[in-house]
Design a protein around this motif. Structure first.
Motif, PDB file in Angstrom:
ATOM      1  N   ALA A   1       0.851  -1.197   0.000  1.00  0.00           N
ATOM      2  CA  ALA A   1       0.000   0.000   0.000  1.00  0.00           C
ATOM      3  C   ALA A   1       0.881   1.240   0.000  1.00  0.00           C
ATOM      4  CB  ALA A   1      -0.926   0.004   1.211  1.00  0.00           C
ATOM      5  N   GLY A   2       0.407   2.327  -0.602  1.00  0.00           N
ATOM      6  CA  GLY A   2       1.136   3.587  -0.571  1.00  0.00           C
ATOM      7  C   GLY A   2       1.205   4.138   0.839  1.00  0.00           C
ATOM      8  N   PHE A   3       2.284   4.859   1.154  1.00  0.00           N
ATOM      9  CA  PHE A   3       2.433   5.360   2.525  1.00  0.00           C
ATOM     10  C   PHE A   3       1.482   6.512   2.817  1.00  0.00           C
ATOM     11  CE2 PHE A   3       5.763   7.497   0.016  1.00  0.00           C
ATOM     12  CZ  PHE A   3       5.486   8.826   0.275  1.00  0.00           C
ATOM     13  N   ASN A   4       0.755   6.978   1.783  1.00  0.00           N
ATOM     14  CA  ASN A   4      -0.242   8.020   2.002  1.00  0.00           C
ATOM     15  C   ASN A   4      -1.662   7.453   1.953  1.00  0.00           C
ATOM     16  OD1 ASN A   4      -0.631  10.873   2.461  1.00  0.00           O
ATOM     17  ND2 ASN A   4      -1.526  10.998   0.423  1.00  0.00           N
ATOM     18  N   ALA A   5      -1.762   6.129   1.934  1.00  0.00           N
ATOM     19  CA  ALA A   5      -3.075   5.494   1.775  1.00  0.00           C
ATOM     20  C   ALA A   5      -3.868   5.568   3.075  1.00  0.00           C
ATOM     21  CB  ALA A   5      -2.905   4.032   1.362  1.00  0.00           C
ATOM     22  N   LEU A   6      -5.195   5.440   2.924  1.00  0.00           N
ATOM     23  CA  LEU A   6      -6.043   5.324   4.105  1.00  0.00           C
ATOM     24  C   LEU A   6      -5.711   4.017   4.830  1.00  0.00           C
ATOM     25  CD1 LEU A   6      -9.474   6.344   2.569  1.00  0.00           C
ATOM     26  CD2 LEU A   6      -8.023   7.745   4.029  1.00  0.00           C
ATOM     27  N   THR A   7      -5.721   4.044   6.147  1.00  0.00           N
ATOM     28  CA  THR A   7      -5.450   2.843   6.919  1.00  0.00           C
ATOM     29  C   THR A   7      -6.547   1.811   6.696  1.00  0.00           C
ATOM     30  OG1 THR A   7      -6.522   3.877   8.821  1.00  0.00           O
ATOM     31  CG2 THR A   7      -4.134   4.063   8.673  1.00  0.00           C
TER      32      THR A   7
ATOM     33  N   LYS B   1      -1.799  10.006  -3.949  1.00  0.00           N
ATOM     34  CA  LYS B   1      -0.804  10.579  -4.862  1.00  0.00           C
ATOM     35  C   LYS B   1       0.469   9.746  -4.929  1.00  0.00           C
ATOM     36  CE  LYS B   1       1.318  14.356  -3.739  1.00  0.00           C
ATOM     37  NZ  LYS B   1       1.590  15.743  -3.317  1.00  0.00           N
ATOM     38  N   TYR B   2       0.706   8.872  -3.947  1.00  0.00           N
ATOM     39  CA  TYR B   2       1.916   8.055  -3.933  1.00  0.00           C
ATOM     40  C   TYR B   2       1.637   6.601  -4.292  1.00  0.00           C
ATOM     41  CZ  TYR B   2       3.817  12.132  -1.566  1.00  0.00           C
ATOM     42  OH  TYR B   2       4.215  13.403  -1.255  1.00  0.00           O
ATOM     43  N   ALA B   3       0.520   6.339  -4.946  1.00  0.00           N
ATOM     44  CA  ALA B   3       0.182   4.987  -5.401  1.00  0.00           C
ATOM     45  C   ALA B   3      -0.364   5.079  -6.818  1.00  0.00           C
ATOM     46  CB  ALA B   3      -0.830   4.335  -4.461  1.00  0.00           C
ATOM     47  N   PHE B   4      -0.478   3.913  -7.469  1.00  0.00           N
ATOM     48  CA  PHE B   4      -0.980   3.845  -8.839  1.00  0.00           C
ATOM     49  C   PHE B   4      -2.456   3.469  -8.801  1.00  0.00           C
ATOM     50  CE2 PHE B   4       3.556   3.150  -9.041  1.00  0.00           C
ATOM     51  CZ  PHE B   4       3.945   3.969 -10.096  1.00  0.00           C
ATOM     52  N   SER B   5      -3.283   4.346  -9.338  1.00  0.00           N
ATOM     53  CA  SER B   5      -4.733   4.213  -9.196  1.00  0.00           C
ATOM     54  C   SER B   5      -5.294   2.987  -9.886  1.00  0.00           C
ATOM     55  CB  SER B   5      -5.425   5.475  -9.742  1.00  0.00           C
ATOM     56  OG  SER B   5      -5.062   6.609  -8.991  1.00  0.00           O
ATOM     57  N   CYS B   6      -4.723   2.576 -11.012  1.00  0.00           N
ATOM     58  CA  CYS B   6      -5.248   1.439 -11.779  1.00  0.00           C
ATOM     59  C   CYS B   6      -4.502   0.141 -11.485  1.00  0.00           C
ATOM     60  CB  CYS B   6      -5.182   1.741 -13.277  1.00  0.00           C
ATOM     61  SG  CYS B   6      -6.186   3.153 -13.801  1.00  0.00           S
TER      62      CYS B   6
ATOM     63  N   SER C   1       3.976  22.501  -9.547  1.00  0.00           N
ATOM     64  CA  SER C   1       4.168  21.076  -9.770  1.00  0.00           C
ATOM     65  C   SER C   1       4.667  20.409  -8.503  1.00  0.00           C
ATOM     66  CB  SER C   1       5.169  20.831 -10.901  1.00  0.00           C
ATOM     67  OG  SER C   1       4.563  20.958 -12.171  1.00  0.00           O
ATOM     68  N   ASP C   2       4.381  19.126  -8.402  1.00  0.00           N
ATOM     69  CA  ASP C   2       4.836  18.292  -7.293  1.00  0.00           C
ATOM     70  C   ASP C   2       5.412  17.021  -7.902  1.00  0.00           C
ATOM     71  OD1 ASP C   2       5.288  16.817  -5.041  1.00  0.00           O
ATOM     72  OD2 ASP C   2       3.227  16.857  -4.300  1.00  0.00           O
ATOM     73  N   ILE C   3       6.709  16.783  -7.669  1.00  0.00           N
ATOM     74  CA  ILE C   3       7.388  15.624  -8.257  1.00  0.00           C
ATOM     75  C   ILE C   3       7.960  14.761  -7.142  1.00  0.00           C
ATOM     76  CG2 ILE C   3       9.341  14.872  -9.653  1.00  0.00           C
ATOM     77  CD1 ILE C   3       8.955  17.154 -11.467  1.00  0.00           C
ATOM     78  N   TYR C   4       7.743  13.447  -7.281  1.00  0.00           N
ATOM     79  CA  TYR C   4       8.306  12.487  -6.336  1.00  0.00           C
ATOM     80  C   TYR C   4       9.091  11.447  -7.119  1.00  0.00           C
ATOM     81  CZ  TYR C   4       8.615   8.811  -2.817  1.00  0.00           C
ATOM     82  OH  TYR C   4       9.075   7.847  -1.948  1.00  0.00           O
ATOM     83  N   LEU C   5      10.362  11.256  -6.769  1.00  0.00           N
ATOM     84  CA  LEU C   5      11.239  10.284  -7.412  1.00  0.00           C
ATOM     85  C   LEU C   5      11.604   9.208  -6.397  1.00  0.00           C
ATOM     86  CD1 LEU C   5      13.714  12.756  -9.183  1.00  0.00           C
ATOM     87  CD2 LEU C   5      11.602  11.802 -10.107  1.00  0.00           C
ATOM     88  N   ASN C   6      11.675   7.958  -6.869  1.00  0.00           N
ATOM     89  CA  ASN C   6      12.035   6.858  -5.983  1.00  0.00           C
ATOM     90  C   ASN C   6      12.846   5.836  -6.768  1.00  0.00           C
ATOM     91  OD1 ASN C   6      11.551   4.080  -4.643  1.00  0.00           O
ATOM     92  ND2 ASN C   6      10.744   5.505  -3.109  1.00  0.00           N
ATOM     93  N   LEU C   7      14.073   5.567  -6.293  1.00  0.00           N
ATOM     94  CA  LEU C   7      14.946   4.597  -6.923  1.00  0.00           C
ATOM     95  C   LEU C   7      15.410   3.615  -5.855  1.00  0.00           C
ATOM     96  CD1 LEU C   7      15.813   7.672  -8.095  1.00  0.00           C
ATOM     97  CD2 LEU C   7      17.087   6.234  -9.682  1.00  0.00           C
ATOM     98  N   GLY C   8      15.430   2.312  -6.192  1.00  0.00           N
ATOM     99  CA  GLY C   8      15.815   1.342  -5.184  1.00  0.00           C
ATOM    100  C   GLY C   8      16.422   0.083  -5.753  1.00  0.00           C
TER     101      GLY C   8
END
Length: 840
Positions: free
Chosen positions: A539-545, A712-717, A681-688
């Motif tokens: 789950a995204g870290f901004n998701a509803l619990t 905003k930190y998860a993929f809707s589809c 604009s709001d940009i979030y980058l994540n590399l791991g």
């Protein structure tokens, strides 16, 4: 209401106090100020007269009427003679009462002058010549181009307006009737108001232009009407931040207004050279500016310019009617400057800001609203000083001694630039005494419970109420209750526990936390946490619990892939200096399989559980970030530069059963930046990258969304457990146009809707040793049905409308790649998401 705590992190006591007065009372302005308001009309036709010059001789106080003939003053001076002049009309002189509200409506008599025939030819606007001269001398006159030290005295007031007329005839009169003797009238709105909060702050402020350095030492802070603590003292200290009219844009309330002195200002404003006056033998030009359109944030106001230095003597900006701004019915900013004789430079002397906060923006609205005013007096300025070494070594922009909140009245008398009147002193006492009324305390408790989830007694809080009931496919109906200690119990230690029961799995769950706060600034905290519950991996870290009632109501039905997890963790978070903090942690977790999330090896064996002992080191860098700090938490308010983090996790092997050795490294960055006038604009980058062989629950499970609520930190589809990687890179980008396009469409611009576009992409890969998507895999576990790697990028694009009723946002999201359906697994190629989005 039930998700306010999930969505907004606001200082609790401050908001509750404001909400209480919102339900009860009304207004604003300094009690010792002179307030003048009125309109100017033609004595014969009755038509309003714009661009009339109204001023007080011998002072720099003056204003011109707007295009509706209206004007207002709000100043601290004993001046009482007001002069009025306008080309083509007889001048007037009017006496006003200092220190009081004056309603002065003027009717000017036309002056008849016979002229010979003249020929009028179009030419260059004379105001442009003044603007060109200001631009040519900007480098010399802009105060932010100098190094300086100065003392500041800041005063902020918050008042309520539009009192319910029935208030005085009911029970509330018994408890709160004494407050009405302190009501006054605002010069800007013309409405009565009642002070509900007053703050004072005194500081030493050091500023260096290059390399940029800002250091403020808050010497004293006092708050009446709100719980006195260091959180609000920080806000008082930060109030030196002002609107610099020499900049191209003015950042106010999260909105970037076009400055009238913007280098491209002629695109957005019409300019008028109204008049010139003499003050202390200096010629002052008076120039009016007016927005050409309202599709971008603009102001309406005037500038007064010294003709010898081409510097601002004063500047005023008023929120233009029709601009797409929320919650603000009126906004006025005033800047006044003084001449430093030795340097022949006009330097800031006083800044004022007035804001009328209201749910409805119509002046005829009777709903109770708030008025706020901020005054900043700049004292004893010193240009290009040599800064003390201890100032240069300070880590924080704002520093407060321990006794900053406990200064004596004798001390305050020595640092105020003017004395408080008896009425002002009484108002300080009044707003404090309201908090002791029993009815106030009862209403405060109710509002606190609604907005922050917990019903608090003196020492223990019960809640959160929005988790009392929820539903999911694993537990069925879930009932939960939690307890936590309050700040009254301890400001150092907070204990919290909760228990939950599911009617489908017939199992009890629960957890608890012990939190010890070493320091709030710099932040230093130790946390011990235990939990035996179900959770959603990926789950995204901004998701509803998962146990939130809203996540149940907005579920797409994909809530049956929860995993039972038992975990214990110990974390220590340390802020070393402003902009640099680390979190050190150790955790142990044991995950159990379910029918939907099985743990099956390629040989067909079922694992009883997966255990992991992990050590973490998280580093976070954010230069010039502003925090809101409270007793047990802090939340970021803003940061002008990118936030960057490096999170390292090492999994140790050989201590517990079914544990694994691995190293997980994640580099991330998040940046909000303005692109005026077309929004931000709001940009979030994540590399791991994950080094080592691990079962799929320890891989990077890319963030899906199982609800209709936008994250905003998860993929809707994307479904949960649809993609996994051990190396990945993702970009999530949103751009908010703030009504730049819709504001130009006649019918839609009245709705004040705002456009937003979204683009999200992730690419990942799996090494053969971790790829459990095929039967003959070398991986430790086979993937659940439908989960695979990202051998080609996954992309989503969305368009949305926000600011619907000024609260809601709706996004239409399309999956651009991986659109082909997999047999037995259904995914969405299109998703409609809703969310709550609050902004100015």
């Amino acid at each position: 209401m039930i998700v306010i705590k999930e969505l907004i992190n606001i200082r609790r006591r401050t908001l509750i106090t404001l909400l209480f007065f919102l339900l009860l009372v009304s207004g604003l302005s300094a009690q010792s100020t002179t307030r003048v308001r009125g309109t100017v009309t033609d004595s014969l036709s009755g038509e309003p007269i714009p661009l009339v010059n109204i001023y007080f001789p011998g002072t720099t106080i003056g204003v011109t009427t707007d295009f509706e003939g209206s004007y207002f003053f709000d100043f601290m001076s004993e001046a009482s003679l007001m002069k009025v002049s306008c080309i083509g009309y007889e001048g007037q002189e009017v006496k006003v009462v200092p220190g009081a509200f004056n309603q002065v409506d003027l009717k000017l008599v036309p002056k008849v002058t016979e002229l010979d025939a003249v020929t009028v030819r179009p030419g260059v606007n004379p105001a442009f010549a003044v603007l060109d001269s200001i631009s040519a001398h900007k480098r010399r006159n802009n105060p932010d181009k100098y190094d300086y030290h100065r003392k500041t005295y800041t005063r902020m007031e918050l008042d309520a307006t539009n009192i319910n007329p029935y208030f005085r005839n009911k029970r509330l009169q018994r408890d709160f009737g004494f407050i009405f003797q302190y009501m006054d009238t605002s010069a800007i709105t013309g409405k009565s108001f009642l002070p509900v909060m007053i703050t004072e702050g005194a500081s030493d402020y050091y500023y260096r232009s290059s390399p940029l350095l800002k250091r403020e030492i808050v010497n004293a802070s006092k708050i009446s009407g709100v719980k006195t603590d260091y959180t609000f003292a920080q806000f008082t200290g930060q109030l030196h931040q002002k609107a610099n009219f020499y900049d191209n844009y003015l950042d106010l309330f999260e909105v970037r207004f076009v400055s009238p002195l913007c280098e491209t200002g002629r695109i957005y404003y019409d300019y008028y050279l109204v008049d010139s006056v003499r003050n202390d033998d200096r010629k002052i030009y008076i120039m009016r500016y007016h927005p050409k359109s309202y599709s971008v944030p603009t102001l309406d106001g005037e500038l007064r310019v010294d003709s010898s230095t081409w510097a601002l003597v004063s500047a005023r900006g008023v929120l233009a009617k029709g601009v797409n701004v929320n919650w603000l019915r009126h906004l006025v900013i005033d800047a006044r400057y003084e001449l430093l004789e030795d340097e022949n430079i006009w330097f800031p002397k006083r800044d004022e800001m007035f804001a009328d906060f209201s749910v409805f923006q119509s002046d005829s609205s009777k709903l109770i609203s708030f008025l706020g005013r901020r005054y900043i007096d700049y004292l004893e300025p010193s240009l290009n000083p040599e800064f003390p070494k201890h100032i240069l070594k300070l880590d924080n922009d704002v520093t407060m001694p321990k006794d900053v909140l406990n200064r004596s009245e004798e001390y305050w008398d020595t640092i105020r630039p003017y004395e408080l009147t008896e009425r002002e002193t009484a108002i300080f006492d009044m707003v404090d005494s309201v908090k002791n009324v029993p009815l106030y305390k009862s209403i405060e408790t109710v509002l606190e419970t609604i907005f922050f989830g917990y019903y608090e007694t003196k020492y223990v809080g019960f809640g959160p109420y929005y988790k009392l009931f929820s539903y999911n496919g694993v537990e069925g109906a879930r009932f939960q209750l939690g307890l936590r200690t309050t700040e009254e119990m301890s400001k150092r230690v907070r204990l919290s526990v909760y228990g939950a029961y599911g009617t489908k799995d017939h199992k009890w769950k629960g957890g608890g936390e012990v939190l010890y706060q070493f320091n709030t600034q710099p932040f230093s905290q130790l946390r011990l946490n235990y939990k035996n519950d179900v959770g959603q991996l990926g789950a995204g870290f901004n998701a509803l619990t998962e146990s939130n009632i809203l996540s149940t109501a907005l579920s797409r039905g994909d809530n049956d892939k929860l995993t039972p997890v038992e975990s214990i963790s110990l974390e220590f978070e340390k802020e070393w200096k402003e902009g640099w903090d680390n979190t050190f942690g150790v955790s142990y977790s044991r995950m159990n399989p379910t029918d939907k999330v099985p743990f099956i090896s390629p040989k067909g064996d079922s694992l009883r559980n997966i255990s992991s002992l992990a050590f973490t080191l998280n580093t976070r860098l954010a230069w010039n970030e502003i925090w809101i700090r409270s007793d047990f938490s802090r939340s970021t308010l803003s940061c002008p530069y990118p936030r960057v983090g490096l999170d390292l996790t090492y999994g140790a092997k050989g201590i517990f059963e079914n544990d694994y050795e691995y190293l997980k490294s994640v580099l991330w960055s998040q940046y909000d930046f303005q692109i005026p006038p077309i929004g931000y604009s709001d940009i979030y980058l994540n590399l791991g990258k994950i080094f080592g062989k691990v079962p799929y629950p320890l891989l990077k499970l890319h963030e899906g969304n199982g609800t209709y609520f936008y994250d905003k930190y998860a993929f809707s589809c994307m479904n949960y457990y649809e993609f996994a990687s051990d190396i990945w890179a993702s970009v999530m980008w949103e751009h908010h146009f703030r009504g730049f396009f819709l504001g130009k469409i006649p019918l839609l611009k009245k709705l004040k809707w705002r456009e937003v576009i979204t683009y999200k992409v992730v690419w990942g890969g799996l090494s053969k040793k971790n790829d459990g998507s095929v039967a003959d895999s070398d991986a430790l576990l086979l993937f659940p049905q439908g989960m695979s790697d990202l051998n080609k990028p996954y992309m989503e694009f969305g368009v949305g409308i926000e600011n619907i009723f000024r609260i809601f946002r709706v996004d239409a999201m399309w999956r651009l790649t991986h659109r082909k359906q997999i047999e037995g697994i259904r995914h969405q190629n299109f998703a409609l998401n809703v969310s709550i989005h609050l902004s100015f």
